[in-house]
Design an enzyme around this catalytic site. Structure first.
Site, PDB file in Angstrom:
ATOM      1  N   CYS A 164      19.686  72.211  28.504  1.00  0.00           N
ATOM      2  CA  CYS A 164      19.000  72.242  29.791  1.00  0.00           C
ATOM      3  C   CYS A 164      20.021  72.401  30.910  1.00  0.00           C
ATOM      4  O   CYS A 164      21.022  71.699  30.955  1.00  0.00           O
ATOM      5  CB  CYS A 164      18.224  70.934  29.967  1.00  0.00           C
ATOM      6  SG  CYS A 164      17.408  70.779  31.570  1.00  0.00           S
ATOM      7  N   CYS A 179      20.135  68.859  33.015  1.00  0.00           N
ATOM      8  CA  CYS A 179      20.607  67.559  32.509  1.00  0.00           C
ATOM      9  C   CYS A 179      21.468  67.639  31.261  1.00  0.00           C
ATOM     10  O   CYS A 179      21.884  66.615  30.733  1.00  0.00           O
ATOM     11  CB  CYS A 179      19.430  66.626  32.267  1.00  0.00           C
ATOM     12  SG  CYS A 179      18.419  67.063  30.835  1.00  0.00           S
ATOM     13  N   CYS A 190      11.826  70.320  29.869  1.00  0.00           N
ATOM     14  CA  CYS A 190      12.814  69.462  29.221  1.00  0.00           C
ATOM     15  C   CYS A 190      12.206  68.066  29.163  1.00  0.00           C
ATOM     16  O   CYS A 190      11.745  67.540  30.181  1.00  0.00           O
ATOM     17  CB  CYS A 190      14.114  69.461  30.027  1.00  0.00           C
ATOM     18  SG  CYS A 190      15.327  68.267  29.426  1.00  0.00           S
ATOM     19  N   CYS A 214      14.373  65.486  31.526  1.00  0.00           N
ATOM     20  CA  CYS A 214      14.417  65.511  32.998  1.00  0.00           C
ATOM     21  C   CYS A 214      13.242  66.238  33.643  1.00  0.00           C
ATOM     22  O   CYS A 214      13.203  66.362  34.870  1.00  0.00           O
ATOM     23  CB  CYS A 214      15.729  66.129  33.466  1.00  0.00           C
ATOM     24  SG  CYS A 214      15.821  67.928  33.266  1.00  0.00           S
ATOM     25  N   CYS A 233       9.196  81.108  25.162  1.00  0.00           N
ATOM     26  CA  CYS A 233       9.621  82.118  26.120  1.00  0.00           C
ATOM     27  C   CYS A 233      10.235  81.373  27.304  1.00  0.00           C
ATOM     28  O   CYS A 233       9.526  80.803  28.133  1.00  0.00           O
ATOM     29  CB  CYS A 233       8.404  82.935  26.524  1.00  0.00           C
ATOM     30  SG  CYS A 233       8.772  84.363  27.539  1.00  0.00           S
TER      31      CYS A 233
END
Length: 146
Positions: free
Chosen positions: A65, A68, A114, A117, A137
């Site tokens: 991510c 984070c 995510c 976060c 995607c």
């Protein structure tokens, strides 16, 4: 291995508990991210199709991510979907991604975020290759290759 019915169940009944939670204020996120990264990840924007070289990058690695640093995808699950966004068939762990039904833009889709976060990543669809049949995607700008 997650399949479409698993994704729908999570989107409808609640997500798995993440390994960690990362919480920041809007000001903290703005200080860490570019304007475009903030718009995509914190405001659920979508980058232009084919705007990133990550779409066709199929070399080994791990994707995390952007916000984070939580590990999200292994490149071994990446494929060229020819949609203009990086695509994966499975997350690195079942609890890395959170799911929610998204009925914006006159259609019903499953948004992916995510799970640590809440950064908007993209959407998942039931038209992917292999046994899972999933196509995650993702906005390339929401990811960082490790």
């Amino acid at each position: 291995m997650l399949k479409w019915n698993d994704v729908l169940k999570l989107a409808n009944q609640g997500n798995l508990t993440p390994d960690k939670r990362v919480a920041k204020t809007e000001a903290e996120w703005r200080g860490l991210l570019s304007d475009e990264e903030y718009w995509v990840t914190r405001e659920a924007g979508t980058e232009r199709a084919f705007s990133s070289a990550l779409c066709s990058l199929l070399e080994p690695g791990i994707y995390a991510c952007r916000c984070c640093d939580t590990l999200l995808f292994d490149a071994s699950e990446k494929f060229d979907s020819r949609t203009g966004w990086p695509s994966f068939s499975q997350p690195i762990k079942p609890n890395a991604i959170a799911y929610r039904l998204d009925s914006s833009h006159g259609m019903t889709r499953v948004e992916t975020t995510c799970n640590a976060c809440d950064a908007h990543l993209g959407h998942v669809f039931p038209d992917g290759p292999g046994e899972s049949g999933l196509r995650y995607c993702m906005n390339a700008i929401a990811l960082q290759k490790k």
